[in-house]
Design an enzyme around this catalytic site. Structure first.
Site, PDB file in Angstrom:
ATOM      1  N   ASP A  39       0.861  -1.194   0.000  1.00 20.85           N
ATOM      2  CA  ASP A  39       0.000   0.000   0.000  1.00 20.85           C
ATOM      3  C   ASP A  39       0.894   1.240   0.000  1.00 20.85           C
ATOM      4  O   ASP A  39       2.075   1.163   0.347  1.00 20.85           O
ATOM      5  CB  ASP A  39      -0.890   0.021   1.258  1.00 20.85           C
ATOM      6  CG  ASP A  39      -2.203   0.778   1.075  1.00 20.85           C
ATOM      7  OD1 ASP A  39      -3.262   0.134   1.045  1.00 20.85           O
ATOM      8  OD2 ASP A  39      -2.157   2.019   0.938  1.00 20.85           O
ATOM      9  N   ASP A  65       3.746   1.820  -4.471  1.00 22.48           N
ATOM     10  CA  ASP A  65       2.823   2.627  -5.268  1.00 22.48           C
ATOM     11  C   ASP A  65       2.569   1.852  -6.560  1.00 22.48           C
ATOM     12  O   ASP A  65       3.497   1.647  -7.358  1.00 22.48           O
ATOM     13  CB  ASP A  65       3.466   3.991  -5.553  1.00 22.48           C
ATOM     14  CG  ASP A  65       2.593   4.872  -6.432  1.00 22.48           C
ATOM     15  OD1 ASP A  65       1.612   4.370  -7.020  1.00 22.48           O
ATOM     16  OD2 ASP A  65       2.913   6.076  -6.536  1.00 22.48           O
ATOM     17  N   VAL A  66       1.323   1.439  -6.782  1.00 19.76           N
ATOM     18  CA  VAL A  66       1.039   0.554  -7.929  1.00 19.76           C
ATOM     19  C   VAL A  66       1.231   1.225  -9.289  1.00 19.76           C
ATOM     20  O   VAL A  66       1.251   0.552 -10.311  1.00 19.76           O
ATOM     21  CB  VAL A  66      -0.385  -0.059  -7.859  1.00 19.76           C
ATOM     22  CG1 VAL A  66      -0.531  -0.976  -6.659  1.00 19.76           C
ATOM     23  CG2 VAL A  66      -1.477   1.017  -7.882  1.00 19.76           C
ATOM     24  N   ASN A  92      -6.041  -4.896  -6.025  1.00 20.66           N
ATOM     25  CA  ASN A  92      -7.155  -4.290  -5.281  1.00 20.66           C
ATOM     26  C   ASN A  92      -7.014  -2.771  -5.126  1.00 20.66           C
ATOM     27  O   ASN A  92      -8.016  -2.067  -5.025  1.00 20.66           O
ATOM     28  CB  ASN A  92      -7.222  -4.960  -3.894  1.00 20.66           C
ATOM     29  CG  ASN A  92      -8.062  -4.187  -2.905  1.00 20.66           C
ATOM     30  OD1 ASN A  92      -9.285  -4.214  -2.959  1.00 20.66           O
ATOM     31  ND2 ASN A  92      -7.408  -3.461  -1.994  1.00 20.66           N
ATOM     32  N   TYR A 157     -13.870   7.117 -13.017  1.00 23.11           N
ATOM     33  CA  TYR A 157     -13.945   5.865 -12.260  1.00 23.11           C
ATOM     34  C   TYR A 157     -14.579   4.772 -13.125  1.00 23.11           C
ATOM     35  O   TYR A 157     -14.070   3.646 -13.212  1.00 23.11           O
ATOM     36  CB  TYR A 157     -14.759   6.083 -10.982  1.00 23.11           C
ATOM     37  CG  TYR A 157     -14.726   4.910 -10.034  1.00 23.11           C
ATOM     38  CD1 TYR A 157     -13.592   4.618  -9.285  1.00 23.11           C
ATOM     39  CD2 TYR A 157     -15.837   4.079  -9.880  1.00 23.11           C
ATOM     40  CE1 TYR A 157     -13.560   3.537  -8.408  1.00 23.11           C
ATOM     41  CE2 TYR A 157     -15.814   3.002  -9.004  1.00 23.11           C
ATOM     42  CZ  TYR A 157     -14.674   2.739  -8.273  1.00 23.11           C
ATOM     43  OH  TYR A 157     -14.640   1.666  -7.410  1.00 23.11           O
ATOM     44  N   THR A 192     -16.301   0.415   3.543  1.00 21.71           N
ATOM     45  CA  THR A 192     -14.852   0.511   3.763  1.00 21.71           C
ATOM     46  C   THR A 192     -14.501   1.978   4.036  1.00 21.71           C
ATOM     47  O   THR A 192     -15.333   2.865   3.841  1.00 21.71           O
ATOM     48  CB  THR A 192     -14.067   0.068   2.514  1.00 21.71           C
ATOM     49  OG1 THR A 192     -14.309   1.042   1.486  1.00 21.71           O
ATOM     50  CG2 THR A 192     -14.472  -1.316   2.037  1.00 21.71           C
TER      51      THR A 192
HETATM   52  P1  NDP Z   1      -9.833   1.862   0.518  1.00 20.61           P
HETATM   53  O1  NDP Z   1      -9.574   3.279   0.116  1.00 20.61           O
HETATM   54  O2  NDP Z   1     -10.490   1.608   1.830  1.00 20.61           O
HETATM   55  O3  NDP Z   1      -8.500   0.999   0.386  1.00 20.61           O
HETATM   56  C1  NDP Z   1      -7.707   1.077  -0.774  1.00 20.61           C
HETATM   57  C2  NDP Z   1      -6.255   1.269  -0.385  1.00 20.61           C
HETATM   58  O4  NDP Z   1      -5.493   1.421  -1.612  1.00 20.61           O
HETATM   59  C3  NDP Z   1      -6.045   2.549   0.425  1.00 20.61           C
HETATM   60  O5  NDP Z   1      -5.193   2.318   1.524  1.00 20.61           O
HETATM   61  C4  NDP Z   1      -5.415   3.479  -0.606  1.00 20.61           C
HETATM   62  O6  NDP Z   1      -4.625   4.501  -0.050  1.00 20.61           O
HETATM   63  C5  NDP Z   1      -4.576   2.494  -1.393  1.00 20.61           C
HETATM   64  N1  NDP Z   1      -4.042   3.079  -2.625  1.00 20.61           N
HETATM   65  C6  NDP Z   1      -4.496   4.153  -3.304  1.00 20.61           C
HETATM   66  N2  NDP Z   1      -3.683   4.450  -4.326  1.00 20.61           N
HETATM   67  C7  NDP Z   1      -2.660   3.554  -4.278  1.00 20.61           C
HETATM   68  C8  NDP Z   1      -1.495   3.357  -5.049  1.00 20.61           C
HETATM   69  N3  NDP Z   1      -1.171   4.179  -6.074  1.00 20.61           N
HETATM   70  N4  NDP Z   1      -0.671   2.324  -4.745  1.00 20.61           N
HETATM   71  C9  NDP Z   1      -0.959   1.499  -3.703  1.00 20.61           C
HETATM   72  N5  NDP Z   1      -2.033   1.672  -2.914  1.00 20.61           N
HETATM   73  C10 NDP Z   1      -2.881   2.668  -3.206  1.00 20.61           C
HETATM   74  O7  NDP Z   1     -10.726   1.227  -0.658  1.00 20.61           O
HETATM   75  P2  NDP Z   1     -11.720  -0.030  -0.698  1.00 20.61           P
HETATM   76  O8  NDP Z   1     -11.227  -1.113   0.158  1.00 20.61           O
HETATM   77  O9  NDP Z   1     -13.098   0.481  -0.572  1.00 20.61           O
HETATM   78  O10 NDP Z   1     -11.549  -0.411  -2.253  1.00 20.61           O
HETATM   79  C11 NDP Z   1     -10.693  -1.440  -2.714  1.00 20.61           C
HETATM   80  C12 NDP Z   1     -10.998  -1.653  -4.203  1.00 20.61           C
HETATM   81  O11 NDP Z   1     -12.385  -1.963  -4.368  1.00 20.61           O
HETATM   82  C13 NDP Z   1     -10.733  -0.429  -5.073  1.00 20.61           C
HETATM   83  O12 NDP Z   1     -10.174  -0.845  -6.311  1.00 20.61           O
HETATM   84  C14 NDP Z   1     -12.130   0.149  -5.286  1.00 20.61           C
HETATM   85  O13 NDP Z   1     -12.231   0.887  -6.472  1.00 20.61           O
HETATM   86  C15 NDP Z   1     -12.962  -1.110  -5.335  1.00 20.61           C
HETATM   87  N6  NDP Z   1     -14.377  -0.912  -5.027  1.00 20.61           N
HETATM   88  C16 NDP Z   1     -14.781  -0.371  -3.821  1.00 20.61           C
HETATM   89  C17 NDP Z   1     -16.143  -0.244  -3.554  1.00 20.61           C
HETATM   90  C18 NDP Z   1     -16.664   0.267  -2.252  1.00 20.61           C
HETATM   91  O14 NDP Z   1     -17.883   0.454  -2.134  1.00 20.61           O
HETATM   92  N7  NDP Z   1     -15.856   0.496  -1.238  1.00 20.61           N
HETATM   93  C19 NDP Z   1     -17.148  -0.631  -4.556  1.00 20.61           C
HETATM   94  C20 NDP Z   1     -16.618  -1.159  -5.773  1.00 20.61           C
HETATM   95  C21 NDP Z   1     -15.275  -1.299  -5.992  1.00 20.61           C
HETATM   96  P3  NDP Z   1      -5.276   6.018   0.004  1.00 20.61           P
HETATM   97  O15 NDP Z   1      -6.385   5.947   0.994  1.00 20.61           O
HETATM   98  O16 NDP Z   1      -4.124   6.859   0.432  1.00 20.61           O
HETATM   99  O17 NDP Z   1      -5.795   6.341  -1.368  1.00 20.61           O
END
Ligand code: NDP
Length: 252
Positions: A39, A65-66, A92, A157, A192
């Site tokens: 992350d 960083d992805v 993810n 998105y 989340t």
């Molecule tokens: P969260 O924001 O709770 O968790 C995602 C994590 O990914 C965060 O810690 C975020 O950090 C991190 N992140 C962001 N950018 C990068 C990067 N460049 N490299 C590495 N890590 C990164 O999200 P969710 O758990 O809710 O979502 C997970 C996945 O599910 C995502 O792909 C989202 O689009 C998808 N999704 C979520 C839904 C929902 O209702 N929650 C519905 C449908 C899909 P930071 O917070 O700093 O950005």
């Protein structure tokens, strides 16, 4: 305790510091996997890894960083060096931003595509050579219901999540002869930190959604984690290139 459905497997989960990625990590560990979460949120990621595996034997965290190709190489080299293999990749990490076709800036569009699409592409590109050597592996790309239907007000998105769905299908056909499966998961509304931030900004997502979701409530991360568990395990051996929807009936 689980049923060892992932016994002997190694999983790499991006964006695993919190939210769905952390829930997947916990469930995978309960089912016998060793997990590396990555992350950009370093402190939270370290805390999560420590909580899931106090002695570090079944879960570790790497800052990553992805969108950065060098980060991907370093992470994959480290996992292969320390754990010997990668059986499951969960792409993810993602961000969720509002914006219509008229009010999305080029900068916002590119940022979303960078994290949500380029990140998934680089993940597959970096991990696949290791899976090819072993002629097995399961890649799980997290898309969204926004990659199943049009989502007004979420231009970038939606574009990014349709791209994830499309890449998944093409790559699945490329890799099927090599024993590697690639599927996408399409969550609806999941409780989340991402959703909570959005809700705190006064978007009223929960209220809007409750009226549209046949099951009548938003899901917990574990609902999506259970689908990821199925796809990561050998139980899903005959599924590749498919969409797995976890949305309480929203897109039915
Ligand atoms: P969260 O924001 O709770 O968790 C995602 C994590 O990914 C965060 O810690 C975020 O950090 C991190 N992140 C962001 N950018 C990068 C990067 N460049 N490299 C590495 N890590 C990164 O999200 P969710 O758990 O809710 O979502 C997970 C996945 O599910 C995502 O792909 C989202 O689009 C998808 N999704 C979520 C839904 C929902 O209702 N929650 C519905 C449908 C899909 P930071 O917070 O700093 O950005």
């Amino acid at each position: 305790m689980g049923n060892n459905r992932l016994a002997g497997k190694v999983a790499l989960i991006t964006g695993g510091a919190r939210g769905m990625g952390a829930s997947e990590a916990q469930l995978f560990i309960e089912e016998g996997a060793r997990v590396v979460i990555t992350d950009v949120r370093e402190d939270v990621g370290q805390e999560t890894a420590k909580r899931l595996s106090p002695d570090g034997s079944v879960c570790t965290f790497l800052r990553h960083d992805v969108t950065n190709e060098a980060d991907w190489s370093a992470v994959v080299d480290e996992v292969v060096k320390s754990l010997g293999q990668i059986d499951i990749l969960v792409n993810n990490a993602g961000i969720f931003e509002r914006g219509s076709v008229l009010d999305t800036s080029l900068e916002d569009f590119e940022r979303t595509m960078d994290i949500n699409v380029t990140g998934v592409f680089l993940g597959m590109k970096t991990v696949v050579p290791h899976m090819v050597k072993r002629q097995k592996g399961s890649i799980i790309n997290i898309s969204s219901v926004a990659g199943i239907q049009g989502t007004p007000g979420f231009l970038a998105y939606g574009a990014s999540k349709w791209a994830v769905r499309g890449m998944t299908k093409g790559v699945a056909k490329e890799l099927a002869p090599l024993g590697i499966r690639v599927n996408s998961i399409h969550p609806g509304i999941i409780d989340t930190p991402m959703l909570q931030t959005f809700e705190a900004a006064g978007e009223g997502v929960r209220d809007a959604v409750r009226t549209r979701i046949p099951l009548g409530y938003e899901a917990e991360p574990i609902h999506v984690a259970r689908m990821a568990l199925y796809l990561g395990s050998d139980e899903s051996a005959y599924s590749t290139g498919s969409e797995f929807i976890v949305d309480g009936g929203w897109t039915a």
